[in-house]
Structure formats: structure tokens, C-alpha cells
Enzyme design. Sequence first.
Site, short mmCIF file in Angstrom:
data_model
loop_
_atom_site.label_atom_id
_atom_site.label_comp_id
_atom_site.label_asym_id
_atom_site.label_seq_id
_atom_site.Cartn_x
_atom_site.Cartn_y
_atom_site.Cartn_z
N ASP A 156 13.47 5.04 70.52
CA ASP A 156 12.20 5.14 71.23
C ASP A 156 12.39 5.18 72.76
O ASP A 156 13.05 4.29 73.32
CB ASP A 156 11.35 3.92 70.87
CG ASP A 156 10.00 3.93 71.57
OD1 ASP A 156 9.15 4.70 71.14
OD2 ASP A 156 9.83 3.20 72.56
N ASP A 213 12.65 2.40 63.76
CA ASP A 213 12.36 2.69 65.15
C ASP A 213 13.08 1.63 65.99
O ASP A 213 12.98 0.44 65.69
CB ASP A 213 10.84 2.54 65.36
CG ASP A 213 10.27 3.61 66.24
OD1 ASP A 213 10.86 3.85 67.30
OD2 ASP A 213 9.22 4.18 65.88
N HIS A 251 2.70 9.67 65.66
CA HIS A 251 1.70 8.66 66.01
C HIS A 251 1.27 8.73 67.48
O HIS A 251 0.39 7.98 67.89
CB HIS A 251 2.28 7.27 65.71
CG HIS A 251 3.46 6.97 66.57
ND1 HIS A 251 4.67 7.64 66.42
CD2 HIS A 251 3.63 6.13 67.62
CE1 HIS A 251 5.50 7.21 67.34
NE2 HIS A 251 4.90 6.30 68.09
N ASP A 252 1.92 9.58 68.28
CA ASP A 252 1.53 9.74 69.69
C ASP A 252 0.77 11.03 69.93
O ASP A 252 0.56 11.42 71.09
CB ASP A 252 2.78 9.75 70.59
CG ASP A 252 3.49 8.41 70.61
OD1 ASP A 252 2.81 7.38 70.49
OD2 ASP A 252 4.72 8.40 70.76
N GLU A 280 14.05 10.14 70.85
CA GLU A 280 12.68 10.53 71.14
C GLU A 280 12.67 11.01 72.59
O GLU A 280 12.89 10.22 73.51
CB GLU A 280 11.71 9.35 71.02
CG GLU A 280 10.28 9.80 71.23
CD GLU A 280 9.40 8.82 72.00
OE1 GLU A 280 9.91 7.88 72.60
OE2 GLU A 280 8.18 9.05 72.01
C1 GLC Z 1 7.16 5.86 72.56
C2 GLC Z 1 6.33 5.55 71.34
C3 GLC Z 1 4.93 5.22 71.77
C4 GLC Z 1 4.99 3.99 72.64
C5 GLC Z 1 5.93 4.21 73.82
C6 GLC Z 1 6.27 2.91 74.45
O1 GLC Z 1 6.72 6.99 73.23
O2 GLC Z 1 6.38 6.62 70.45
O3 GLC Z 1 4.07 5.01 70.67
O4 GLC Z 1 3.70 3.71 73.12
O5 GLC Z 1 7.17 4.75 73.39
O6 GLC Z 1 7.12 2.18 73.62
#
Ligand code: GLC
Length: 576
Positions: A228, A126, A349-350, A282
Amino acid sequence: MKNNIFKMALILFATHCVSSQKVKSSDALQQKWWKEAVVYQVYPRSFKDSDGDGVGDIKGIISKLDYIKSLGIDAVWLNPIYSSPNDDNGYDISNYREIMKDFGTMQDFDLLLQEMHKCGIKLIMDLVVNHSSDEHEWFKQSRSSRDNPYRNYYHWWPAEKGKPPYRWSFFDVNSDAWKYDAQTNSYYLHYFSQKQPDLNWENPKVRHEVYDIMRFWLDKGIDGFRMDAFQFASKDTTWPELPKGYEKNIIKYYGVGPHLHEYLQEMNKEVFSKYDIMTVAEGAGSSPEDAMLFVDPDRKELNMAYHFESVDIGKHLKDFGLVKYKAIFSRYDQEFKDKGWLAIFLANHDQPRMVSKFGNDTPKYRAISSKMLSTFIMTMRGTPYYYYGDELGMDNIRFNSIEDYKDLDTRNRYIGLKNKGGDLQAFLEQQKQTSRENGRTPFQWDTTQNAGFTTGTPWLKVNPNYQTINAEAQEKDPNSTLNYFKKLVKLRKQEPAFVYGTYTLLDKENPNVYAYTRELNGKKLLVLLNFSDKEATYNTGFLTLKSKIILGNYQDLINTKTNMLRPYEAKIIELK
Ligand code: GLC
């Protein structure tokens, strides 16, 4: 005569050469390892704890590599393991070249990579570079004085200009993305939490620092990056006032800024083009056309993107309906049918757990509907991303009390609401369906204490259903969701039509059944999925006596009623 034959042969040969040059195989059919791969996401905090401190770690992952290998997957995407004060579970990085103490050491990491490669598993890291932690040395320098050389690594607004134009923050208690910092009488920007200041990508020094970090990890031999929140890296730094209703399309006003694609092209030239790696965005704007800009091979940016339209459409499938859901996947597929590439996923995970959101996690249907959803992920066009624990049918934990939540997203919104005198009970009820912490509970290995995750006190409560839902029991049961998942992975690997085949939606308006074909070089596979808890009929045509069911989630593959699926039934049929 001899001469004529020779001439004819030449003409035939020449014609053949010309026509084969004209037929340029489409990008969609270009073979790439990252299109054929099945990616398994490991959330390191919750996978396996090796030292009893209640937090999963790298050594824990190494100890479970046999399990990961047994799934048949090709690559692991690991959530951040870099040094971090853990405001947002590692998404706030204080040193990009170090491992977080909770997770172990760099030696542990090197061993993990080596052991994974020995097993033939690739490692995707990541990369969190829209923002850093406020405890990163760059930010410490940046905030120390207005003329510090690191000042321009972040976005600052001097207070003498008045309050900065409002920007909403994802994780701020007051939803304000500008935080006042008395040290230099200025505000800094944080789209996420106050401890996650946004890096200023307009500064070429920042960009080149990041490229160096990328090379550091790639030279160790990792196989790719998940970028990310990168769609937010470029901002309109003229900071215009936001129009009314901006909340409905936050991505348009906050993401995909004016220079985003320039940055990605520069990154590709400087770094990606030098390695055979997988790169995935992402978030990729707010439409299939936006997403294409990230991954159109002619633009030389990233390999693939995952969009959120299909997971961000509502609390539960029942609320938005299958017809809408099918339309989203079909619209994206249409845009990507000739070039570009997408990821397919239902959870990460989100998100809450896949079975709780798109299936049915009551004891009667949890296993069957999990299997149905896995069938969907493994038979769609795009690279499947599969979240740890979904292979067991792990479901939402549904905490009753705010004290049980560790996630700043839920906690900060709770505090914000409390300050405004909002309905806290209703909020907690809603979190049972939507909180991302539902999907972060420790992996359920066996029936021993804490599901075999840790000998200490787990950082987040273990779902009490581990007594019945756990890997050990499912490994022994040939009909478990785990063993069904393994069969699906194997099938996807054996059948190129699932990777490269065209996708055609059938019976479009059917509110219960998702039916489609995947077709390649004359091979046609029909996928039938009942997303409801009732028997459901379908109308796809095609089926002949010779059609052969190659996999299904019910033990007795054949049901006696024609054109009918049992509750949550999934079938893959080869059409002849
Ligand atoms: C992305 C991650 C998430 C995080 C956010 C800030 O969306 O997947 O878990 O909180 O970025 O880094």
C-alpha cells in the site's frame, strides 16, 4: 565412414547446444503462478457480516468461500484486517500482528487461510507501511519526548526551526501534511490523515521491524503482499521547497524518493527471496519507465505493479475518450513486452464502480456493458484484478447527503471546502461520480433485508437496486453478468495466449471500438470491444470465413452486419 557419421552427429549436436543456449526465453514468457492467476479483491467491511453488527467480518468471508470458489478465481486480495482505530477503514494500523475486533480473531484468520488453501485459493494481504496509526505504540512512544528511542521512527520537525516547508496532504481538512504536536513542540508528517503519521524509512530499525512483521504473516502461510502506498516510503528529507505546478505531478515530488529502490531491494533480499510469493506495488511512479524499475526481474524488487494512469484519467470515459485510454494501455504494454509484469484492473476500493465509470449503468446497458468491461480485464496482458461485486454489475450508490458518507476522503474535503465557502452542492454532485465510497457498498447477496449482507444496520447504506442486482438471482440466470464472468475466467485459464501472448492494438484511432489481438505460438485471438451505446464499425482486417467466435456478451453471437458491433458488444474471435 562410421567415424564420419559419428563426427557429423557430434557437430550437429554441438551446434544445437550452442544455438539453444543463445535463445534465452524472454522474461515475459517465464511461467509464474502469479501471472496466470485471476485475483479477486474482497473488501472485508462490506462482504458478509456473520454476527449482525453491520460490519463484514472474517467468519462472513468463510461462510461465502463456496461462492468465491465458484467464480474460478485463484487468489483473494484482502484489504487490511489488522487492529486499527478505523480512521481510514483499516489503512491506519495500530497493531500489525493483531486482527481488528470488528473482523474477528486470529483464530478466525487462521481458519480462513486454512479453508482458502483447501479450496486452492491463495491469500494476498494488504501491507500498509508507508504510515501507521497515531495509536500505534511506536507513535505513542515517538511523540512522548524528543529523546525517546522511537523518536526517529517518524518524521519530526522542531518548531523552533519555524514552520516546516509546505507539503500537501491527501486527507487533511486543511491539506497540510505537517501537524503541530504540542507535547514536544514539533510537527510530524502525515501524507494521508492526521491519524496516519508517515514512518521514517531512513531509519534501519523501522525497516527491520517491518521485515519481521512480513515474516510473521508469511510464516503463517499467506501468499503475498499488496504494498500500500509504498511509492511514498522514501522522501527527500532535505525537504526542498516545492516548485510551482507541483500538484500536476504529485508522485514526482512526493513519491519514488531517493532511496525507494534500495529499500525494495533490501526487502527482497531479507524477505521476499525466501518465499514463493506474489508482491504487487500500489502505484509505481508516473510513467511506464518508472513502473519498470519496480518489477524488472534483474533488479530483484517486486513481481508486479499497478499503475494509475488508466483509472486516474478523468471522471468518465466520455470525458477523456477511448483513443486516449487505448493509448495508455498500449504504451505500458510496449514497455513491458519483454520483461516485468503489470496488473490489469478497472476498479478497487479507491475508485467508483467500474460500470459507472467506464461503461453505462442505466438499466438498459448496465449488464451488457459490465460484461464488455469484464471481457477487457480478462483478455488483456497482465494479471487481472477484479473487484468484489463487479461480477454482478454493482454500480455507484450516488449519495445525496454528506451524512451518508463515512469515508474521510469525501468528508474532510467537504469540511475543507465549507471552511473556504466553496460550492458544496457542486462538490456533492461530483462525488456521485468520483467518490471511492461508491464502490464500497455492501455486497448484494439476495433480495432479503440489506441484500443478505447483515441482519443488523449496515455500516454503509446498501444500494437499493439489490432487489434486481444480486448474486442469488444471477446464479440462476445462465445469461447473467455473473455467469458470463465465470465463463471468462475459465477461458483465460484454458488459453495461455491470454496470459503470455503478445498484445497488438488494431484500429488505433477508432473512437468507439477497442480492438486487439493476443497471440502465442501461432494461436491468434482477436478481441473486439464496443465502448459506446451505438452500433460501431471497426476495421481490423484478418477476419476470414474460418474465424470462429469463441465468446461474446450478446446471446446471439452472430450479427448480420459485417465489421459492426452492437452497443457495448464484446467478442473474442479465434483467427484461422
Ligand atoms: C492506499 C489505499 C487507500 C488508503 C491510502 C492510505 O491508497 O488503497 O485506501 O486510503 O493508501 O493508506
